[in-house]
Design a protein around this motif. Structure first.
Motif, PDB file in Angstrom:
ATOM      1  N   GLU A  86       0.823  -1.205   0.000  1.00 52.89           N
ATOM      2  CA  GLU A  86       0.000   0.000   0.000  1.00 52.89           C
ATOM      3  C   GLU A  86       0.857   1.255   0.000  1.00 52.89           C
ATOM      4  OE1 GLU A  86      -3.815  -1.907   2.481  1.00 52.89           O
ATOM      5  OE2 GLU A  86      -2.364  -0.588   3.486  1.00 52.89           O
ATOM      6  N   ILE A  87       1.906   1.263   0.818  1.00 51.62           N
ATOM      7  CA  ILE A  87       2.777   2.440   0.901  1.00 51.62           C
ATOM      8  C   ILE A  87       3.575   2.615  -0.380  1.00 51.62           C
ATOM      9  CG2 ILE A  87       4.725   3.467   2.153  1.00 51.62           C
ATOM     10  CD1 ILE A  87       3.639   1.945   4.651  1.00 51.62           C
ATOM     11  N   GLN A  88       4.023   1.511  -0.964  1.00 50.42           N
ATOM     12  CA  GLN A  88       4.727   1.582  -2.242  1.00 50.42           C
ATOM     13  C   GLN A  88       3.841   2.238  -3.302  1.00 50.42           C
ATOM     14  OE1 GLN A  88       7.627   1.283  -3.387  1.00 50.42           O
ATOM     15  NE2 GLN A  88       7.461   0.839  -5.570  1.00 50.42           N
ATOM     16  N   ASN A  89       2.581   1.848  -3.335  1.00 51.64           N
ATOM     17  CA  ASN A  89       1.653   2.432  -4.310  1.00 51.64           C
ATOM     18  C   ASN A  89       1.447   3.924  -4.054  1.00 51.64           C
ATOM     19  OD1 ASN A  89       1.314  -0.054  -5.555  1.00 51.64           O
ATOM     20  ND2 ASN A  89      -0.515  -0.577  -4.383  1.00 51.64           N
ATOM     21  N   LEU A  90       1.311   4.296  -2.780  1.00 46.89           N
ATOM     22  CA  LEU A  90       1.130   5.703  -2.432  1.00 46.89           C
ATOM     23  C   LEU A  90       2.340   6.546  -2.833  1.00 46.89           C
ATOM     24  CD1 LEU A  90      -0.464   5.413   1.135  1.00 46.89           C
ATOM     25  CD2 LEU A  90      -1.567   6.339  -0.899  1.00 46.89           C
ATOM     26  N   THR A  91       3.526   6.032  -2.570  1.00 43.47           N
ATOM     27  CA  THR A  91       4.734   6.798  -2.901  1.00 43.47           C
ATOM     28  C   THR A  91       4.881   6.964  -4.405  1.00 43.47           C
ATOM     29  OG1 THR A  91       6.099   4.771  -2.789  1.00 43.47           O
ATOM     30  CG2 THR A  91       5.997   6.144  -0.811  1.00 43.47           C
ATOM     31  N   GLU A  92       4.530   5.948  -5.160  1.00 42.78           N
ATOM     32  CA  GLU A  92       4.638   6.058  -6.614  1.00 42.78           C
ATOM     33  C   GLU A  92       3.686   7.124  -7.154  1.00 42.78           C
ATOM     34  OE1 GLU A  92       4.141   2.095  -8.187  1.00 42.78           O
ATOM     35  OE2 GLU A  92       6.318   1.824  -8.270  1.00 42.78           O
ATOM     36  N   VAL A  93       2.473   7.168  -6.599  1.00 44.43           N
ATOM     37  CA  VAL A  93       1.500   8.174  -7.030  1.00 44.43           C
ATOM     38  C   VAL A  93       2.011   9.578  -6.732  1.00 44.43           C
ATOM     39  CG1 VAL A  93      -0.794   9.119  -6.557  1.00 44.43           C
ATOM     40  CG2 VAL A  93      -0.505   6.654  -6.862  1.00 44.43           C
ATOM     41  N   LYS A  94       2.685   9.729  -5.581  1.00 44.32           N
ATOM     42  CA  LYS A  94       3.158  11.043  -5.145  1.00 44.32           C
ATOM     43  C   LYS A  94       4.555  11.384  -5.652  1.00 44.32           C
ATOM     44  CE  LYS A  94      -0.235  12.452  -2.396  1.00 44.32           C
ATOM     45  NZ  LYS A  94      -0.900  13.777  -2.495  1.00 44.32           N
ATOM     46  N   GLY A  95       5.160  10.492  -6.407  1.00 40.85           N
ATOM     47  CA  GLY A  95       6.505  10.749  -6.911  1.00 40.85           C
ATOM     48  C   GLY A  95       7.583  10.653  -5.856  1.00 40.85           C
ATOM     49  N   LYS A  96       7.338   9.871  -4.799  1.00 43.17           N
ATOM     50  CA  LYS A  96       8.311   9.659  -3.725  1.00 43.17           C
ATOM     51  C   LYS A  96       8.889   8.249  -3.831  1.00 43.17           C
ATOM     52  CE  LYS A  96       6.935  13.644  -2.049  1.00 43.17           C
ATOM     53  NZ  LYS A  96       7.743  14.878  -2.142  1.00 43.17           N
ATOM     54  N   THR A  97       9.818   7.931  -2.928  1.00 43.92           N
ATOM     55  CA  THR A  97      10.470   6.622  -2.973  1.00 43.92           C
ATOM     56  C   THR A  97      10.377   5.947  -1.617  1.00 43.92           C
ATOM     57  OG1 THR A  97      12.040   7.421  -4.640  1.00 43.92           O
ATOM     58  CG2 THR A  97      12.627   5.405  -3.470  1.00 43.92           C
ATOM     59  N   LEU A  98      10.031   4.665  -1.624  1.00 45.63           N
ATOM     60  CA  LEU A  98       9.972   3.872  -0.400  1.00 45.63           C
ATOM     61  C   LEU A  98      11.316   3.190  -0.161  1.00 45.63           C
ATOM     62  CD1 LEU A  98       8.490   2.434   1.952  1.00 45.63           C
ATOM     63  CD2 LEU A  98       7.763   0.698   0.288  1.00 45.63           C
ATOM     64  N   VAL A  99      11.815   3.327   1.047  1.00 50.09           N
ATOM     65  CA  VAL A  99      12.991   2.581   1.500  1.00 50.09           C
ATOM     66  C   VAL A  99      12.494   1.535   2.487  1.00 50.09           C
ATOM     67  CG1 VAL A  99      15.223   2.677   2.673  1.00 50.09           C
ATOM     68  CG2 VAL A  99      14.468   4.616   1.248  1.00 50.09           C
ATOM     69  N   THR A 100      12.689   0.266   2.178  1.00 48.42           N
ATOM     70  CA  THR A 100      12.259  -0.803   3.076  1.00 48.42           C
ATOM     71  C   THR A 100      13.455  -1.322   3.855  1.00 48.42           C
ATOM     72  OG1 THR A 100      10.504  -1.447   1.533  1.00 48.42           O
ATOM     73  CG2 THR A 100      11.087  -3.018   3.253  1.00 48.42           C
ATOM     74  N   TYR A 101      13.345  -1.252   5.171  1.00 45.55           N
ATOM     75  CA  TYR A 101      14.401  -1.765   6.051  1.00 45.55           C
ATOM     76  C   TYR A 101      14.052  -3.192   6.444  1.00 45.55           C
ATOM     77  CZ  TYR A 101      15.859   3.087   6.494  1.00 45.55           C
ATOM     78  OH  TYR A 101      16.291   4.371   6.220  1.00 45.55           O
ATOM     79  N   LEU A 102      14.963  -4.113   6.211  1.00 48.64           N
ATOM     80  CA  LEU A 102      14.752  -5.490   6.643  1.00 48.64           C
ATOM     81  C   LEU A 102      15.365  -5.660   8.026  1.00 48.64           C
ATOM     82  CD1 LEU A 102      15.174  -7.652   3.420  1.00 48.64           C
ATOM     83  CD2 LEU A 102      13.084  -6.985   4.622  1.00 48.64           C
ATOM     84  N   SER A 103      14.550  -5.406   9.060  1.00 45.28           N
ATOM     85  CA  SER A 103      14.993  -5.525  10.443  1.00 45.28           C
ATOM     86  C   SER A 103      15.306  -6.973  10.787  1.00 45.28           C
ATOM     87  CB  SER A 103      13.906  -4.994  11.382  1.00 45.28           C
ATOM     88  OG  SER A 103      13.545  -3.678  11.053  1.00 45.28           O
TER      89      SER A 103
END
Length: 282
Positions: free
Chosen positions: A122-139
């Protein structure tokens, strides 16, 4: 080109005394003058969960970004937090903590891994719509203290799922400081070779005497993105070792420069930031 991500958010979030909003902003403004690729400056999460970060939106209002080349990253733990963060044009990256450990995922975001992966999509989709980038941390990317299943192949399976979602930046987090040189080398080589179009980063927690060996193990395995915090403040309380904190940025810089890397940092501004650290975390 090496990217250094300075993480005052990670340094501050567990600090017991609330740091005044003006002090936070002044410190981050100083960091913005140094030349870091990105500043992990705050988070949009429940103030009950992380009281220190309840003023992130206010801090943002005081930041002077006009003369800085650094980008801003904010951590979110759910879709609502992402929506809040995306109201601010100044923010370039959203970071989401996805755990290899089921136990830590529940403790950290009150979600199962399955539900957290839905949030990532969901967040990946939101960032793409807004022209932002998601950084996923693998804790817990290098193991966990709970006895939950772990293997490098599991990390690769997570990376594969994230790749299918279109995630472009993945940072492996040594959450409790247990990674050894061989595992670091294996993890980065395996995934960098398998997914050359993904940018892989290292978010290490380490004892001071282990910083250089961990950083250089990742660097020689192909990692060019590193998180740090000045003087090593912050880290995971579950490490149960007071000496295990964030990688001290000054040690990170020293390690990479010893390898002949040019980091294009303003050292004078860095010295000024170093002077501020003890005042901020008093």
């Amino acid at each position: 080109m090496i990217k250094l991500i300075e993480c005052p958010r990670d340094a501050m979030q567990g600090f017991p005394n609330f740091i005044d909003t003006a002090i936070k902003a002044a410190y981050i403004n100083q960091l913005l003058q140094i030349g870091f690729d990105t500043i992990d400056f705050g988070s949009f999460v429940s103030p009950k969960a992380i009281p220190q970060m309840r003023d992130t939106a206010e801090v943002l209002e005081y930041l002077d970004l006009f003369e800085s080349k650094s980008k801003l990253l904010a951590i979110v733990a759910n879709t609502r937090g992402a929506e809040d963060a995306l109201h601010f044009e100044q923010i370039d990256y959203l970071g989401f903590p996805l755990s290899i450990s089921e136990t830590f995922q529940q403790r950290n975001t009150n979600k199962s891994i399955k539900d957290a992966m839905v949030a990532v999509e969901e967040i990946q989709n939101l960032t793409e719509v807004k022209g932002k980038t998601l950084v996923t941390y693998l804790s817990m990317g290098f193991g966990n203290p709970y006895g939950d299943p772990y293997a490098p192949e599991m990390v690769a399976e997570f990376v594969e799922q994230l790749e299918q979602l279109g995630v472009k930046i993945i940072s492996f987090a040594d959450t409790v400081g247990t990674a050894n040189v061989d595992l670091i080398k294996e993890l980065f080589e395996l995934n960098i070779q398998g997914y050359p179009h993904i940018e892989f980063g290292a978010h290490f927690h380490a004892r001071p005497d282990q910083v250089e060996e961990k950083v250089l193990a990742a660097f020689h395995a192909g990692c060019l993105r590193f998180d740090g915090a000045l003087k090593g403040f912050g880290g995971c309380p579950m490490a149960k070792d007071d000496l295990v904190g964030n990688v001290a940025t000054e040690k990170l810089i020293q390690s990479l420069e010893k390898e002949g890397q040019t980091l294009s940092l303003n050292k004078q501004e860095l010295e000024e930031a170093m002077k501020m650290v003890d005042f901020v975390f008093r």
